[in-house]
Structures are given as C-alpha cells and as structure tokens.
Design a protein around this motif. Structure first.
Motif, PDB file in Angstrom:
ATOM      1  N   ASP A 169      45.634 101.040 -19.729  1.00  0.00           N
ATOM      2  CA  ASP A 169      45.887 102.400 -18.525  1.00  0.00           C
ATOM      3  C   ASP A 169      47.130 104.094 -19.608  1.00  0.00           C
ATOM      4  N   ALA A 170      47.376 103.512 -19.888  1.00  0.00           N
ATOM      5  CA  ALA A 170      48.369 104.592 -21.041  1.00  0.00           C
ATOM      6  C   ALA A 170      47.912 104.640 -22.419  1.00  0.00           C
ATOM      7  N   CYS A 171      47.313 104.434 -22.652  1.00  0.00           N
ATOM      8  CA  CYS A 171      46.577 104.553 -24.119  1.00  0.00           C
ATOM      9  C   CYS A 171      45.587 106.311 -24.076  1.00  0.00           C
ATOM     10  N   VAL A 172      45.982 107.171 -25.500  1.00  0.00           N
ATOM     11  CA  VAL A 172      44.836 108.136 -25.018  1.00  0.00           C
ATOM     12  C   VAL A 172      44.102 108.526 -26.206  1.00  0.00           C
ATOM     13  N   GLY A 173      44.315 107.073 -26.673  1.00  0.00           N
ATOM     14  CA  GLY A 173      42.779 107.850 -27.152  1.00  0.00           C
ATOM     15  C   GLY A 173      43.233 108.815 -28.884  1.00  0.00           C
ATOM     16  N   CYS A 174      43.941 108.704 -29.520  1.00  0.00           N
ATOM     17  CA  CYS A 174      44.472 109.520 -29.911  1.00  0.00           C
ATOM     18  C   CYS A 174      44.562 109.402 -31.635  1.00  0.00           C
ATOM     19  N   GLY A 175      43.900 107.967 -31.353  1.00  0.00           N
ATOM     20  CA  GLY A 175      43.609 107.099 -32.724  1.00  0.00           C
ATOM     21  C   GLY A 175      44.690 106.285 -34.187  1.00  0.00           C
ATOM     22  N   LEU A 176      45.675 106.862 -33.949  1.00  0.00           N
ATOM     23  CA  LEU A 176      47.408 106.898 -34.982  1.00  0.00           C
ATOM     24  C   LEU A 176      47.025 105.772 -35.353  1.00  0.00           C
ATOM     25  N   CYS A 177      47.317 104.693 -34.062  1.00  0.00           N
ATOM     26  CA  CYS A 177      47.480 103.402 -34.144  1.00  0.00           C
ATOM     27  C   CYS A 177      46.726 102.842 -35.571  1.00  0.00           C
ATOM     28  N   VAL A 178      45.330 102.970 -35.535  1.00  0.00           N
ATOM     29  CA  VAL A 178      44.521 102.442 -36.185  1.00  0.00           C
ATOM     30  C   VAL A 178      44.527 103.092 -37.789  1.00  0.00           C
ATOM     31  N   LYS A 179      45.019 104.486 -37.491  1.00  0.00           N
ATOM     32  CA  LYS A 179      45.000 105.590 -39.001  1.00  0.00           C
ATOM     33  C   LYS A 179      46.252 104.857 -39.409  1.00  0.00           C
ATOM     34  N   ASP A 180      47.547 105.158 -38.946  1.00  0.00           N
ATOM     35  CA  ASP A 180      48.465 104.268 -39.126  1.00  0.00           C
ATOM     36  C   ASP A 180      48.880 103.110 -40.085  1.00  0.00           C
ATOM     37  N   CYS A 181      48.148 101.807 -38.794  1.00  0.00           N
ATOM     38  CA  CYS A 181      48.508 100.002 -38.965  1.00  0.00           C
ATOM     39  C   CYS A 181      48.294  99.583 -40.683  1.00  0.00           C
ATOM     40  N   PRO A 182      48.355  99.157 -41.191  1.00  0.00           N
ATOM     41  CA  PRO A 182      48.762  99.218 -42.926  1.00  0.00           C
ATOM     42  C   PRO A 182      47.318  98.154 -42.749  1.00  0.00           C
ATOM     43  N   MET A 183      47.962  97.407 -41.865  1.00  0.00           N
ATOM     44  CA  MET A 183      46.613  96.010 -41.846  1.00  0.00           C
ATOM     45  C   MET A 183      45.524  96.156 -41.002  1.00  0.00           C
ATOM     46  N   HIS A 184      44.964  97.282 -40.980  1.00  0.00           N
ATOM     47  CA  HIS A 184      44.069  97.815 -39.941  1.00  0.00           C
ATOM     48  C   HIS A 184      43.274  96.802 -38.926  1.00  0.00           C
ATOM     49  N   VAL A 185      45.001  96.675 -38.398  1.00  0.00           N
ATOM     50  CA  VAL A 185      44.442  94.986 -36.645  1.00  0.00           C
ATOM     51  C   VAL A 185      44.096  96.623 -35.738  1.00  0.00           C
ATOM     52  N   TYR A 186      44.107  98.077 -36.094  1.00  0.00           N
ATOM     53  CA  TYR A 186      43.676  98.288 -34.588  1.00  0.00           C
ATOM     54  C   TYR A 186      42.419  98.854 -35.527  1.00  0.00           C
ATOM     55  N   GLU A 187      41.591  99.430 -33.677  1.00  0.00           N
ATOM     56  CA  GLU A 187      39.819  99.820 -33.822  1.00  0.00           C
ATOM     57  C   GLU A 187      40.216 100.298 -32.095  1.00  0.00           C
ATOM     58  N   LEU A 188      39.623 101.928 -32.745  1.00  0.00           N
ATOM     59  CA  LEU A 188      39.298 102.322 -31.016  1.00  0.00           C
ATOM     60  C   LEU A 188      37.821 101.397 -30.297  1.00  0.00           C
ATOM     61  N   GLN A 189      38.282 101.408 -29.546  1.00  0.00           N
ATOM     62  CA  GLN A 189      36.396 100.919 -28.719  1.00  0.00           C
ATOM     63  C   GLN A 189      36.578 101.992 -27.714  1.00  0.00           C
ATOM     64  N   GLU A 190      35.457 102.577 -27.132  1.00  0.00           N
ATOM     65  CA  GLU A 190      35.596 103.448 -26.180  1.00  0.00           C
ATOM     66  C   GLU A 190      36.817 104.402 -25.806  1.00  0.00           C
ATOM     67  N   ASN A 191      37.491 104.799 -26.621  1.00  0.00           N
ATOM     68  CA  ASN A 191      38.453 105.986 -26.769  1.00  0.00           C
ATOM     69  C   ASN A 191      39.911 105.336 -26.535  1.00  0.00           C
ATOM     70  N   VAL A 192      39.216 103.475 -26.687  1.00  0.00           N
ATOM     71  CA  VAL A 192      40.858 102.975 -26.563  1.00  0.00           C
ATOM     72  C   VAL A 192      41.219 102.255 -27.749  1.00  0.00           C
ATOM     73  N   SER A 193      42.447 101.797 -27.840  1.00  0.00           N
ATOM     74  CA  SER A 193      42.736 101.497 -28.993  1.00  0.00           C
ATOM     75  C   SER A 193      42.555  99.708 -28.463  1.00  0.00           C
ATOM     76  N   VAL A 194      41.875  98.931 -29.918  1.00  0.00           N
ATOM     77  CA  VAL A 194      42.093  97.121 -29.655  1.00  0.00           C
ATOM     78  C   VAL A 194      42.187  96.650 -30.823  1.00  0.00           C
ATOM     79  N   ALA A 195      43.601  95.844 -30.543  1.00  0.00           N
ATOM     80  CA  ALA A 195      43.751  95.289 -32.044  1.00  0.00           C
ATOM     81  C   ALA A 195      42.388  93.862 -31.642  1.00  0.00           C
ATOM     82  N   VAL A 196      41.689  94.340 -32.838  1.00  0.00           N
ATOM     83  CA  VAL A 196      40.855  93.237 -33.587  1.00  0.00           C
ATOM     84  C   VAL A 196      41.884  92.395 -34.249  1.00  0.00           C
ATOM     85  N   ARG A 197      42.639  92.379 -35.208  1.00  0.00           N
ATOM     86  CA  ARG A 197      43.141  91.660 -36.364  1.00  0.00           C
ATOM     87  C   ARG A 197      45.148  91.365 -35.685  1.00  0.00           C
ATOM     88  N   PRO A 198      44.758  90.418 -34.940  1.00  0.00           N
ATOM     89  CA  PRO A 198      45.959  90.680 -34.592  1.00  0.00           C
ATOM     90  C   PRO A 198      46.661  90.065 -35.821  1.00  0.00           C
TER      91      PRO A 198
END
Ligand code: SF4
Ligand code: SF4
Lengths: 187, 80
Positions: free
Chosen positions: B8-37
C-alpha cells in the motif's frame, strides 16, 4: 573453507531484529563505556594517517590513507600466528579487528563456494557490518567509499599479507548505512 | 533474511530495484517485490533510498551505532 567456522560466523550475524524504515535510533549502541577499545583503535589509526601524510605529502589523499591503514594492519597482525590458508587468516583477522570492525565471508546464492574464481581472479566477498570508518563518515555527513575507507582497505590487505605472506587487494563493491560489501582479491 | 514490502505504501518508483547491488527486488505491476531475499547482505541502502518507507527487513544484524548524538537524542525523546 570449513563449514563449522562459516556457520559460527554466520550465526554471530543472525538476529531476530526487525528493522523498519521509520525507526529512529535513540541510543548509542553499545553504551559509550563499551567503546574504549574502538576509540583506541581510532586514535592509533589517526596517528598513523598523520605520519603517513608527512611521508608522502602531495601524493593524493587515497594513497596516504591506504598506506596508513596498511601499516596498521601489518603492525597489528605481526604478533599473530603465520599461516598459509586464507580461512585461518580470515579467522585471525576477525579476532584482531574485533571492537573496530566486524565482518563475515559471504556469497551470492548462485555461487557454491566462498572462494570464487571468475575471469582469472580468485576472490572472497566480505560483508563488513560494524565499522568505525562508516560511523565516523556518517557522524560527519561525509560520503562513504572515499579516502577514509581506504584506511580499512589498507588495514585488511596489510593484515592478510602479514598473516599469509600472500599479496592481496580489496575492492569496494557497495557501501550502505548498515553494511558494506567488499571483494578480497588474492594474488 | 525476510524482506517485507508494504504494497500500500510502495509508489513503484523503482529506486530500490536500481540501488540494490544484489538485485533483490523487481517491479511487478508497479510494486516492488523482493524476489531474491537470500541475496540480501543487509546494507540497508534500500531503506535509505525508499521515499515511501515501505521496506522492512527481519533477521538482520544491526551494525553498532557510534555516531548517535546523545544530547540530540535526549531532546528527541522529549518531543516524540
Ligand atoms: S539491504 Fe542492501 S542488499 Fe539487502 S535488499 Fe536492501 S539494498 Fe539490497
Ligand atoms: S523504493 Fe520504495 S516506493 Fe520505490 S519501488 Fe522500492 S519499495 Fe516501492
């Protein structure tokens, strides 16, 4: 690397802590009275930075701070047992850095071993958790990854060289507010 | 490591996706999902960069904090 040692290392950095983005830390952690050892390390390091600055003034801040850190690493590690295995050296290193830095060996989930061979390089990823340099930079509002971080690079490289007799290099992969990822390249 | 994204809080900006060096997140339907925790090494850069404060990490090692100003904290305690 032996599984027992790695498990023991990982256990030390596992907790039930829940960290929320809105959490504001309201206390020093640990209490200031427990920081004496850390402060001694910092004072010693600063002294060596000044001495090294006099030795190679004008060569650039990174060169100076790297050299100071490396001296510190060699000086501290010279009293430790010499050994050729990297695993043992890292164990010794984590003991001698305690109170100033703490780290664990780390690997991405697609890698099978901690010692990684890639593109003709042999390296180990190290995640630095507690770090006096990071604390100092954040206290002063300075960027991470600059000259002061070079002291830590020099420190680790100096200590590994002293313990193993092997040449090493440390590269920064990522810096964060709670931990930093580094690559220890073995030669 | 358990990573929770407040959808509900995520605005889908994708900053976490870009910033995480380990590619933990992916944007799915405009929401960040931790795909590789399991690839997370606990740097908390994503917490620092997320404008929505939508992230939560469980089981993380909290590094020592030496830089906290005790006087400022005493003041904060009075107002919080
Ligand atoms: S803490 Fe660091 S490694 Fe973990 S998800 Fe956030 S940015 Fe990625
Ligand atoms: S940085 Fe925050 S708001 Fe932006 S996509 Fe990631 S979780 Fe959502």
């Amino acid at each position: 690397m032996s599984a027992g040692y790695i498990d023991e290392m990982h256990e030390a950095f596992h907790s039930d802590l829940v960290y929320r983005a809105e959490d504001i830390p309201l206390d020093c952690s640990p209490k200031p009275k427990d920081l004496e050892q850390t402060l001694h390390g910092l004072m010693k390091l600063n002294g060596l930075v000044i001495r090294s600055l006099e030795e190679i003034a004008g060569r650039g801040a990174n060169a100076v701070t790297y050299r100071a850190g490396k001296k510190f690493g060699h000086e501290v590690a010279q009293y430790f047992q010499k050994r050729e295995d990297v695993e043992g050296a890292l164990h010794e290193l984590s003991d001698l850095l305690r109170g100033q830095y703490s780290f664990e060996v780390w690997k991405p989930e697609d890698k099978e071993k901690f010692i990684i061979e890639e593109n003709g390089e042999t390296f180990i990823y190290l995640v630095f958790h507690d770090c006096i340099v990071r604390q100092t930079l954040r206290r002063n509002g300075l960027d991470q990854g600059g000259p002061l971080c070079q002291t830590l690079f020099g420190y680790v490289v100096g200590a590994v060289e002293e313990i193993t007799g092997r040449k090493a290099k440390l590269e920064i992969v990522h810096t964060g507010p709670n931990a930093c990822l580094k690559k220890l390249i073995l030669k | 490591m358990e990573i929770h994204v407040d959808k509900d809080a995520c605005v889908g900006c994708g900053l976490c996706v870009k910033d995480c060096p380990m590619h933990v997140y992916e944007l799915q339907e405009n929401v960040s999902v931790a795909v590789r925790p399991n690839n997370c090494m606990g740097c908390l850069s994503c917490h620092e960069i997320c404008p929505a404060q939508a992230l939560e990490h469980r089981g993380i090692y909290g590094a020592r904090r030496h830089y906290i100003d005790i006087k400022v904290c005493e003041m904060l305690r009075k107002v919080i």
